[in-house]
Design an enzyme around this catalytic site. Structure first.
Site, short mmCIF file in Angstrom:
data_model
loop_
_atom_site.label_atom_id
_atom_site.label_comp_id
_atom_site.label_asym_id
_atom_site.label_seq_id
_atom_site.Cartn_x
_atom_site.Cartn_y
_atom_site.Cartn_z
N LYS A 78 0.85 -1.20 0.00
CA LYS A 78 0.00 0.00 0.00
C LYS A 78 0.88 1.25 0.00
O LYS A 78 1.90 1.30 0.71
CB LYS A 78 -0.87 -0.03 1.25
N SER A 153 -9.68 1.76 3.10
CA SER A 153 -8.79 2.54 2.27
C SER A 153 -7.82 1.69 1.46
O SER A 153 -7.27 2.17 0.47
CB SER A 153 -8.02 3.53 3.13
N SER A 177 -9.63 -0.86 7.27
CA SER A 177 -9.11 -0.73 5.91
C SER A 177 -8.42 -1.94 5.30
O SER A 177 -8.12 -1.92 4.11
CB SER A 177 -8.19 0.47 5.80
N1 GLN Z 1 -12.82 3.73 6.31
C1 GLN Z 1 -12.29 4.16 7.57
C2 GLN Z 1 -11.96 5.61 7.53
O1 GLN Z 1 -12.33 6.23 6.61
C3 GLN Z 1 -11.11 3.32 7.92
C4 GLN Z 1 -9.86 3.79 7.33
C5 GLN Z 1 -8.70 2.94 7.67
O2 GLN Z 1 -8.85 1.89 8.31
N2 GLN Z 1 -7.54 3.40 7.27
O3 GLN Z 1 -11.37 6.16 8.40
#
Ligand code: GLN
Length: 484
Positions: A78, A153, A177
């Site tokens: 990532k 994400s 995420s």
């Molecule tokens: N979707 C969640 C957010 O927007 C989680 C993001 C993550 O785990 N990096 O914060």
């Protein structure tokens, strides 16, 4: 020879028996990436270094030299995780040309194990999002249906694994995420217990919640990779000194006698009937495999999302203050003086979601509001933690849906942040309470979109969690279905 959807052990066996060379293998994935460029899963493809490394692996195998545990396994990282000498953008304009000066600990450990890095995956900007739509480098498409999101994400990572562009990918999970995109893309996403894996070299989003974890096509691969990533690190004081267990050994045990809790608060309204039905079927399967399933209650779960969206922006506002146009990356070209450098660099460099969270964070930490928001959220976080600790005295693991729905349409939720945030309603608790969690494929809806099952474990109960996940996966065929 078909390279399609190889697992780690298949790669290792194939290389060892010289059924294929590492160069052939890497070429296959590079071709897969190139052929499916429309998915936009990679921000940087490292063809030259990957091929050079593959040649070295082939040489080593011919010379019968010592091989690493993951020697020659092509992976992706990532773009939130520092990779020395390579662009690491956090999918943000503000770091668009930033070259990482060192490797994150997870990256150096995976390199030492012999993996080959194919490139850096697209993600939501600074890992803020649930659909990969906040990236400054464009949308990622879900390989199961290109009109839909891959989740976020770590959307680029999950889509790349599902589309067979790498054997596995490393994502990060602050509120879901790795698990949520894995669920939406029909692959396996693991979030380790907070402190199980070093955060050194992860571009910090919410330091008290962030963890890196593997996204794979099988639970076995997940166990193999976690073992390499996990463990103490002198560069991160929050990385636990607890010895790393042999996760692979745990997989060979059946689940007879394991006590599994179903938290009733996770089966609320808002969850799609098809997801709910698939999870119920999965629970039946788990019972049939010998586990005892009981209903449990976690009443404070309802507040986890609210707590998350206070603690997270508070830390974001502090962590992202460093991107000021002086020390890192992009600087506005129209700034005339110091304060304009700060203002214009941030105004031009950050996207809307990042700005929203920085502003909310500054607000909840500001004098007069800190007690009412941040301090209160930390107190409720404590209650949630205690509640999970109590439940884990009664059961070994919890089973829930990973997400309320399957992959939604591109653009469907972008204009309404609250609806978007609701996607994480089942995943954030694990981060808020410091638990471990995994999402595994558990069915399809009527549009042939994957459904994920989440297993949550007490802090450092990764072995138990992987054991249940593996037994379920071995007894089902969901993970053997692919989008292509
Ligand atoms: N979707 C969640 C957010 O927007 C989680 C993001 C993550 O785990 N990096 O914060």
């Amino acid at each position: 020879m078909s390279f399609k959807y190889l697992t780690i052990s298949q790669v290792k066996a194939g290389l060892k028996s010289k059924e294929f060379s590492c160069v052939e293998l890497v070429n296959y994935y590079l071709e897969q990436i190139n052929r499916q460029r429309d998915l936009n899963t990679f921000i940087t493809v490292m063809s030259d270094s990957a091929l050079a490394q593959a040649k070295e692996v082939d040489q080593k195998i011919s010379d019968r030299g010592p091989l690493g545990e993951l020697e020659g396994v092509p992976i992706a990282i990532k773009d939130l995780i520092l990779t020395k000498g390579v662009k690491t953008t956090a999918s943000s304009k503000i770091l668009a040309d930033y070259i990482a000066p060192y490797d994150a600990t997870v990256v150096s450990r995976l390199k030492e194990a012999g993996t080959i890095i194919l490139g850096k995956n697209n993600c939501d900007e600074f890992a803020m999002g649930s659909s990969n739509e906040t990236s400054a480098f464009g949308l990622v498409l879900n390989p199961w249906d290109k009109t839909r999101v891959p989740g976020g994400s770590s959307g680029g990572s999950a889509a790349a694994v599902a589309a067979d562009q790498c054997v596995l990918a490393i994502g990060t999970d602050t509120g879901g995420s790795t698990r949520q995109p894995a669920s939406l893309c029909g692959v396996v996403g693991l979030k380790p217990t907070y402190g199980r894996v070093s955060r050194y070299g992860l571009i910090a989003m919410t330091s008290s919640l962030d963890q890196a974890g593997p996204i794979t096509r099988s639970v076995e691969d997940s166990a193999l990779v976690l073992k390499i990533m996990a463990g103490q690190d002198n560069y991160d004081a929050t990385a636990s000194v607890k010895p790393v267990e042999n996760y692979l050994a745990a997989l060979s045990q059946n689940i007879k006698g394991l006590k599994v809790g179903l938290p009733k608060e996770y089966f609320t309204e808002g969850i799609s009937p098809e997801v709910s039905e698939a999870v119920k079927q999965a629970i039946k399967k788990i019972e049939a495999l010998g586990a005892e399933v009981v209903e449990v209650s976690l009443p404070h779960t309802a507040y986890a999302l609210a707590v998350y969206y206070i603690i997270l922006p508070a830390e974001v506002s502090s962590n992202l203050a460093r991107f000021d146009g002086i020390r890192y990356g992009f600087r506005s070209s129209v700034a005339q003086n110091l304060s304009e450098i700060y203002q214009k660099t941030k105004a031009e460099g950050f996207g809307a979601e990042v700005k929203r969270r920085m502003m909310i964070g500054t607000y909840v930490l500001s004098a007069g509001y800190q007690e009412a928001y941040y301090v209160k959220a930390k107190k409720v976080q404590n209650l949630i933690r205690q509640e999970y600790a109590e439940v884990f005295k009664k059961v070994d693991l919890l089973v829930t849906p990973t997400c309320p729905t399957t992959a939604f349409k591109l653009g469907e939720k972008t204009s309404d942040p609250l609806t978007m945030y609701l996607n994480d309603v089942f995943t954030v608790s694990a981060n808020i309470a410091g638990l471990c969690g995994i999402s595994i494929p558990a069915g399809f809806d009527r549009n042939n979109l994957p459904i994920g099952l989440q297993i949550l474990g007490a802090p450092f109960a990764e072995s138990q969690m992987l054991r249940l996940a593996y037994n379920y996966q071995e007894a089902t065929e969901w993970h053997k279905q692919h989008p292509l």
